[in-house]
Design a protein around this motif. Structure first.
Motif, PDB file in Angstrom:
ATOM      1  N   SER A 136     -10.913  -3.346  40.508  1.00 44.30           N
ATOM      2  CA  SER A 136     -11.276  -1.836  42.082  1.00 44.30           C
ATOM      3  C   SER A 136     -10.051  -1.943  42.870  1.00 44.30           C
ATOM      4  O   SER A 136      -9.547  -1.063  42.996  1.00 44.30           O
ATOM      5  N   GLY A 137      -9.046  -2.485  42.250  1.00 41.85           N
ATOM      6  CA  GLY A 137      -7.725  -2.162  43.263  1.00 41.85           C
ATOM      7  C   GLY A 137      -7.925  -2.031  45.108  1.00 41.85           C
ATOM      8  O   GLY A 137      -6.976  -1.874  45.577  1.00 41.85           O
ATOM      9  N   ALA A 138      -8.798  -3.917  45.391  1.00 40.11           N
ATOM     10  CA  ALA A 138      -9.127  -3.934  46.559  1.00 40.11           C
ATOM     11  C   ALA A 138      -8.341  -5.023  47.175  1.00 40.11           C
ATOM     12  O   ALA A 138      -7.039  -5.751  46.174  1.00 40.11           O
ATOM     13  N   GLU A 139      -7.638  -5.527  47.844  1.00 43.65           N
ATOM     14  CA  GLU A 139      -5.685  -5.582  48.870  1.00 43.65           C
ATOM     15  C   GLU A 139      -6.826  -7.014  48.681  1.00 43.65           C
ATOM     16  O   GLU A 139      -7.886  -7.594  48.576  1.00 43.65           O
ATOM     17  N   GLY A 140      -5.952  -8.348  47.756  1.00 44.18           N
ATOM     18  CA  GLY A 140      -6.419  -9.506  47.376  1.00 44.18           C
ATOM     19  C   GLY A 140      -6.303  -9.325  46.182  1.00 44.18           C
ATOM     20  O   GLY A 140      -7.050 -10.553  45.414  1.00 44.18           O
ATOM     21  N   GLY A 141      -6.998  -8.302  45.257  1.00 42.30           N
ATOM     22  CA  GLY A 141      -6.751  -8.663  44.142  1.00 42.30           C
ATOM     23  C   GLY A 141      -8.093  -9.772  44.132  1.00 42.30           C
ATOM     24  O   GLY A 141      -9.097  -9.044  44.201  1.00 42.30           O
ATOM     25  N   GLY A 142      -7.232 -10.694  42.703  1.00 35.96           N
ATOM     26  CA  GLY A 142      -9.219 -11.374  41.788  1.00 35.96           C
ATOM     27  C   GLY A 142      -9.542 -12.031  43.148  1.00 35.96           C
ATOM     28  O   GLY A 142     -10.582 -12.042  42.753  1.00 35.96           O
ATOM     29  N   ASN A 143      -9.155 -12.416  44.116  1.00 38.54           N
ATOM     30  CA  ASN A 143      -8.877 -13.344  45.009  1.00 38.54           C
ATOM     31  C   ASN A 143      -9.659 -12.058  46.742  1.00 38.54           C
ATOM     32  O   ASN A 143      -9.953 -12.981  47.195  1.00 38.54           O
ATOM     33  N   ALA A 144     -10.136 -11.548  46.200  1.00 44.00           N
ATOM     34  CA  ALA A 144     -10.109 -10.010  47.169  1.00 44.00           C
ATOM     35  C   ALA A 144     -11.518 -10.866  47.882  1.00 44.00           C
ATOM     36  O   ALA A 144     -12.976 -10.995  47.376  1.00 44.00           O
ATOM     37  N   ASN A 145     -11.724 -10.841  49.902  1.00 48.58           N
ATOM     38  CA  ASN A 145     -13.236 -11.817  49.610  1.00 48.58           C
ATOM     39  C   ASN A 145     -14.048 -10.447  50.602  1.00 48.58           C
ATOM     40  O   ASN A 145     -13.785  -9.542  49.818  1.00 48.58           O
ATOM     41  N   LYS A 146     -15.455 -10.529  51.084  1.00 46.08           N
ATOM     42  CA  LYS A 146     -16.307 -10.132  51.296  1.00 46.08           C
ATOM     43  C   LYS A 146     -15.549  -8.498  52.281  1.00 46.08           C
ATOM     44  O   LYS A 146     -15.411  -6.965  51.954  1.00 46.08           O
ATOM     45  N   GLN A 148     -12.173  -7.936  52.378  1.00 39.66           N
ATOM     46  CA  GLN A 148     -11.225  -6.901  51.679  1.00 39.66           C
ATOM     47  C   GLN A 148     -11.998  -5.769  50.472  1.00 39.66           C
ATOM     48  O   GLN A 148     -11.250  -4.768  50.599  1.00 39.66           O
ATOM     49  N   MET A 149     -13.559  -6.045  50.322  1.00 47.86           N
ATOM     50  CA  MET A 149     -14.072  -5.253  49.277  1.00 47.86           C
ATOM     51  C   MET A 149     -14.831  -3.682  50.182  1.00 47.86           C
ATOM     52  O   MET A 149     -14.527  -3.282  50.204  1.00 47.86           O
ATOM     53  N   LEU A 150     -14.991  -4.600  51.384  1.00 51.09           N
ATOM     54  CA  LEU A 150     -15.498  -3.510  52.240  1.00 51.09           C
ATOM     55  C   LEU A 150     -14.423  -2.694  52.690  1.00 51.09           C
ATOM     56  O   LEU A 150     -15.087  -1.198  53.013  1.00 51.09           O
ATOM     57  N   LYS A 151     -13.708  -3.129  52.947  1.00 54.16           N
ATOM     58  CA  LYS A 151     -12.317  -2.248  52.857  1.00 54.16           C
ATOM     59  C   LYS A 151     -12.335  -0.995  51.732  1.00 54.16           C
ATOM     60  O   LYS A 151     -11.717   0.397  52.130  1.00 54.16           O
ATOM     61  N   LYS A 152     -12.089  -1.692  50.545  1.00 55.38           N
ATOM     62  CA  LYS A 152     -11.606  -0.877  49.351  1.00 55.38           C
ATOM     63  C   LYS A 152     -12.887   0.023  49.026  1.00 55.38           C
ATOM     64  O   LYS A 152     -12.659   1.833  48.526  1.00 55.38           O
ATOM     65  N   LEU A 153     -14.218  -0.199  49.814  1.00 52.39           N
ATOM     66  CA  LEU A 153     -15.279   1.028  49.885  1.00 52.39           C
ATOM     67  C   LEU A 153     -14.953   1.886  50.444  1.00 52.39           C
ATOM     68  O   LEU A 153     -15.621   3.132  51.152  1.00 52.39           O
ATOM     69  N   ARG A 154     -14.476   1.414  51.849  1.00 54.84           N
ATOM     70  CA  ARG A 154     -14.038   2.113  52.415  1.00 54.84           C
ATOM     71  C   ARG A 154     -13.227   3.383  52.830  1.00 54.84           C
ATOM     72  O   ARG A 154     -13.236   4.437  53.068  1.00 54.84           O
ATOM     73  N   ALA A 155     -11.673   2.707  52.054  1.00 57.60           N
ATOM     74  CA  ALA A 155     -10.988   3.674  50.975  1.00 57.60           C
ATOM     75  C   ALA A 155     -11.491   5.164  50.643  1.00 57.60           C
ATOM     76  O   ALA A 155     -11.071   5.833  50.139  1.00 57.60           O
ATOM     77  N   ASP A 156     -12.178   4.274  49.406  1.00 55.65           N
ATOM     78  CA  ASP A 156     -13.010   5.229  48.480  1.00 55.65           C
ATOM     79  C   ASP A 156     -14.119   6.314  48.878  1.00 55.65           C
ATOM     80  O   ASP A 156     -14.105   7.246  48.479  1.00 55.65           O
ATOM     81  N   GLU A 157     -14.762   5.645  49.197  1.00 52.69           N
ATOM     82  CA  GLU A 157     -16.008   6.193  49.477  1.00 52.69           C
ATOM     83  C   GLU A 157     -16.545   5.946  51.003  1.00 52.69           C
ATOM     84  O   GLU A 157     -17.598   5.073  51.620  1.00 52.69           O
TER      85      GLU A 157
END
Length: 199
Positions: A136-146, A148-157
């Motif tokens: 997904s490219g989330a910060e934290g890679g494979g260990n990304a917490n929820k 960091q996944m929120l931050k990734k979604l905020r950046a994507d959409e």
């Protein structure tokens, strides 16, 4: 009421307390949050603002046994799966870091769902959530917490995050973990985001 449709790809963020199913109709041209539908289960009634994308299935706070819990939760997932006629279902492999009291219980819980999918001829594959987070490219890679996944979604959409906040609410808390501050995203928002990236 959700009408029966055909040709979906499904991602299941599976847990004991707030499992979430994300479905995407492959007839849609673009895969994005707003072309997906979500159904989550929780023992807390969430006041969902009027929408057609996110639905809750209320489950009891207490069960007579773990077996009853697993049967009910997997049964609700199967009810939704029957409506979709999916071409592929990605089931989250349970994490060894699960917060449940006993990882073997989470294994049994997930195993029952997989058995029901197999028994009813539904095409599924186990999905490693660590791999999903990594690609997904989330910060934290494979260990990304929820968080960091929120931050990734905020950046994507970014509009998707606003939508989650306006429909089911979005509560983020910060806690110290060693020398780091970690963001935790409350359910069901964090589970909806994980299910989306699993799809």
């Amino acid at each position: 009421m959700i009408a029966k449709t055909t040709g979906h790809v499904v991602g299941i963020d599976y847990s004991m307390t707030c499992p979430c199913v994300c479905s995407f109709d492959i007839k849609q041209k673009d895969f994005n949050f707003f072309n997906c539908r979500f159904v989550f289960q929780s023992d807390k009634l969430i006041r969902i603002a009027h929408n057609e994308s996110i639905t809750q299935k209320l489950i009891p706070k207490e069960f007579a046994s773990n077996e009853e819990r697993w049967d009910m939760i997997s049964g609700h997932v199967m009810e939704y799966i029957y409506l979709l006629d999916p071409v592929l279902i990605g089931v989250e492999q349970y994490s060894f870091g699960s917060r449940s009291n006993n990882n073997s219980q989470m294994g049994e819980h997930t195993g029952l769902l997989k058995h029901k999918l197999w028994k009813h001829g539904k095409p599924f594959i186990p999905v490693n959530i660590t791999h999903v987070k990594m690609i997904s490219g989330a910060e934290g890679g494979g260990n990304a917490n929820k968080g960091q996944m929120l931050k990734k979604l905020r950046a994507d959409e970014p509009e998707a995050v606003k939508y989650i906040e306006s429909t089911v609410g979005l509560k983020v808390t910060q806690k110290k973990k060693g020398d780091k501050t970690v963001e935790y995203v409350d359910s069901p928002a964090g589970d909806i985001i994980d299910a989306y990236y699993l799809t």
